[in-house]
Design an enzyme around this catalytic site. Structure first.
Site, PDB file in Angstrom:
ATOM      1  N   CYS A   1       2.848   3.477   1.941  1.00 41.92           N
ATOM      2  CA  CYS A   1       2.472   3.367   0.646  1.00 41.92           C
ATOM      3  C   CYS A   1       2.111   4.779   0.044  1.00 41.92           C
ATOM      4  O   CYS A   1       1.759   5.117  -1.254  1.00 41.92           O
ATOM      5  CB  CYS A   1       1.137   2.471   0.463  1.00 41.92           C
ATOM      6  SG  CYS A   1       1.602   0.873   0.754  1.00 41.92           S
TER       7      CYS A   1
ATOM      8  N   GLU B   1     -12.253   4.889   0.450  1.00 39.59           N
ATOM      9  CA  GLU B   1     -11.783   6.049  -0.409  1.00 39.59           C
ATOM     10  C   GLU B   1     -12.839   6.592  -1.197  1.00 39.59           C
ATOM     11  O   GLU B   1     -13.085   7.781  -1.642  1.00 39.59           O
ATOM     12  CB  GLU B   1     -10.475   5.395  -1.388  1.00 39.59           C
ATOM     13  CG  GLU B   1      -9.981   6.603  -2.128  1.00 39.59           C
ATOM     14  CD  GLU B   1      -8.808   6.293  -3.062  1.00 39.59           C
ATOM     15  OE1 GLU B   1      -8.643   4.852  -3.272  1.00 39.59           O
ATOM     16  OE2 GLU B   1      -7.988   7.180  -3.455  1.00 39.59           O
TER      17      GLU B   1
ATOM     18  N   LYS C   1      -3.638   0.523 -10.534  1.00 42.71           N
ATOM     19  CA  LYS C   1      -3.196  -0.552  -9.763  1.00 42.71           C
ATOM     20  C   LYS C   1      -3.678  -1.961 -10.221  1.00 42.71           C
ATOM     21  O   LYS C   1      -3.103  -3.050 -10.125  1.00 42.71           O
ATOM     22  CB  LYS C   1      -3.369  -0.457  -8.281  1.00 42.71           C
ATOM     23  CG  LYS C   1      -2.541   0.558  -7.406  1.00 42.71           C
ATOM     24  CD  LYS C   1      -2.721   0.561  -6.005  1.00 42.71           C
ATOM     25  CE  LYS C   1      -1.648   1.630  -5.206  1.00 42.71           C
ATOM     26  NZ  LYS C   1      -2.321   2.785  -5.359  1.00 42.71           N
TER      27      LYS C   1
ATOM     28  N   HIS D   1       0.362  -3.050  -6.971  1.00 40.70           N
ATOM     29  CA  HIS D   1       0.612  -1.962  -5.800  1.00 40.70           C
ATOM     30  C   HIS D   1       1.964  -1.742  -5.934  1.00 40.70           C
ATOM     31  O   HIS D   1       2.492  -2.747  -4.901  1.00 40.70           O
ATOM     32  CB  HIS D   1      -0.182  -2.284  -4.625  1.00 40.70           C
ATOM     33  CG  HIS D   1      -0.020  -1.323  -3.411  1.00 40.70           C
ATOM     34  ND1 HIS D   1       0.598   0.036  -3.703  1.00 40.70           N
ATOM     35  CD2 HIS D   1      -0.729  -1.159  -2.329  1.00 40.70           C
ATOM     36  CE1 HIS D   1       0.302   0.477  -2.636  1.00 40.70           C
ATOM     37  NE2 HIS D   1      -0.221  -0.229  -1.828  1.00 40.70           N
TER      38      HIS D   1
END
Lengths: 406, 76
Positions: free
Chosen positions: A162, A313, A331, A336
């Protein structure tokens, strides 16, 4: 590569928000999710996705050409045409040997593989299409772009799950800095909303199961998030050295001023719990840009809407950046896009900086109290000199772009 | 037989119908080696005619391919 100034002179998008930059950007700005029930996934444990609406490959690419292209290549070629037109570059007149193609992709063409596997099981190997491999190999993404646009310079596909789209843009920047190319077509594309691939994601517990109302399923940084919703599409950027772009009078949409990459070296799917890997990539991107930890005003986060990613994150951003940047995860609207996510988000970040408008994070109705960063829950106008676009891939692969105004 | 063959080329391989004449070569209708393998598979699955891709590659024109089909006694 510090001090290398790379211009974005063209952008193209094919996203669940629409075909083209304009509809995609408008949808992201609206904050309305694109997730919906997906009939292809009818027998799957999770039956929602974010599809590109109204993509007629026969019309957009010609039936003969489309017949031999898996959707992940189709999306990229359409987005690339838009990006090249935006850049004002004509493939009929350029020096193809100085044009590189670096694109990101996670899974090649699993739809083609699954269809031909059915042929194998039902009709035997003698009926398997000779196009199986040339359609599904991930590298065909860049190979087909070279054929389409006569780009005979360096040609590669990078695969960092990703993070693929972000990694590709970073590698493209390196090629320009090393003077291996004068123009690089970069970005990423993905089409893996197939029954087998989505069963795999569902089985690992990565997908949101909020099927009763798909439009609120993707909810990055929200306390009630329960996984991501898969999307499909492509994002393409045309990169040139800034002085070359200015010399030919091109419109500069934004600049890629830094790139950082790292590995968690931790777990095959879970991010490092403190976001140590993505922190390294952020610091590397800032160093590459010659910027400090207080210089970032905006972050387009990886923000998948999975419990673990968003927490790690956010903790990393709080710990690493001192300027209290306004964070968003697009997103929430697009879902995604996996190997294309970083490319689409790089384009969206260029638009965010260019317009001075931070798009909202869709469905942020109950912010996670454990997440102590400033997340945009509505569109926010603000001047932005420096933004980051973060991506994290399975396998612990991280990539970050530092994007500045033109 | 020619019309059946033409229909296959147009609907399955998306060849432009204007290009398909008995005199047209493989190059004229843009059939590369991969498309010839596909055509061989389709002749068998759609029309019940067994003609190998090597045999199709040896046929100089569309007309020659149709002649091969007629020789093999295709089910109509």
């Amino acid at each position: 590569m510090a001090g290398i100034d790379v211009a974005v002179t063209g952008i193209g998008l094919v996203t669940p928000g629409g075909i083209g930059v304009e509809p995609s950007w408008a949808r992201v700005r609206s904050g309305h999710s694109t997730a919906a029930f997906d009939p292809v996934l009818e027998s799957n444990p999770v039956r929602i996705s974010c599809r590109v609406p109204g993509f007629d490959a026969d019309v957009l690419l010609g039936a003969r050409r489309a017949l031999r292209l898996d959707p992940f290549v189709r999306f990229a070629l359409v987005a690339a045409r838009e990006a090249l037109a935006d850049a004002g570059l004509d493939p009929h007149t350029w020096d193809g040997a100085r044009v590189g193609v670096v694109l990101g992709n996670g899974d090649g063409g699993p739809g083609t593989v699954e269809a031909q596997h059915r042929v194998l099981l039902h009709n035997g190997p003698g009926r398997v299409s000779p196009l199986l491999l040339p359609m599904q190999l991930p590298n065909m993404l860049a190979g087909q772009a070279a054929i389409e646009f006569g780009a005979t310079g360096p040609n590669l596909v990078v695969s960092t799950a990703c993070a693929s789209g972000t990694t590709a843009v970073g590698v493209a920047r390196d090629l320009l800095a090393l003077d291996r190319c004068d123009v690089v077509l970069t970005g990423g594309s993905e089409s893996m909303i197939t029954p087998l691939a989505m069963a795999g994601f569902a089985q690992m517990g990565a997908l949101s199961r909020r099927e009763d109302d798909p439009t609120v399923a993707s909810r990055p940084f929200d306390a009630d998030r329960d996984g991501f919703v898969a999307g499909e599409g492509a994002g393409i950027l045309v990169l040139e050295r800034l002085q070359d772009a200015r010399a030919r009078g091109a419109t500069v949409r934004g600049r890629i001023v830094g790139y950082g990459a790292s590995a968690d070296a931790h777990h095959m799917t879970s991010p490092h719990p403190r976001g140590a890997g993505i922190e390294s990539a952020v610091r590397a991107a800032l160093a590459d840009a010659g910027a400090g930890v207080g210089d970032v005003q905006h972050v387009n986060a990886h923000g998948t809407s999975t419990p673990l990613n968003d927490l790690a994150e956010a903790a990393m951003l709080k710990r690493t950046l001192t300027g209290d940047p306004l964070v968003t995860s697009t997103k929430g609207v697009t879902g995604h896009l996996l190997g294309a996510a970083g490319a689409v988000e790089a384009v969206l970040t260029v638009l965010t900086v260019e317009h001075g408008l931070v798009p909202p994070t869709a469905n942020l109705t109950n912010p996670d109290p454990g997440i102590d960063i400033k997340v945009a829950d509505s569109e926010t106008p603000m001047p932005i000199d420096l933004a980051l676009s973060n991506s994290c891939g399975f396998g612990g692969q991280n990539a970050v772009l530092a994007i500045a105004a033109a | 037989m020619f019309e059946q063959f033409k229909n296959l080329l147009v609907h399955k391989l998306k060849v432009s119908p204007d290009l398909i004449t008995p005199e047209a070569t493989r190059e004229d209708i843009e059939l590369d080696s991969l498309a010839v393998v596909e055509l061989s598979l389709m002749l068998e699955s759609e029309l019940g005619v067994t003609i190998s891709d090597d045999e199709l590659l040896e046929a100089a024109t569309v007309g020659d391919m149709v002649a091969l089909m007629e020789e093999r006694g295709a089910k109509i």
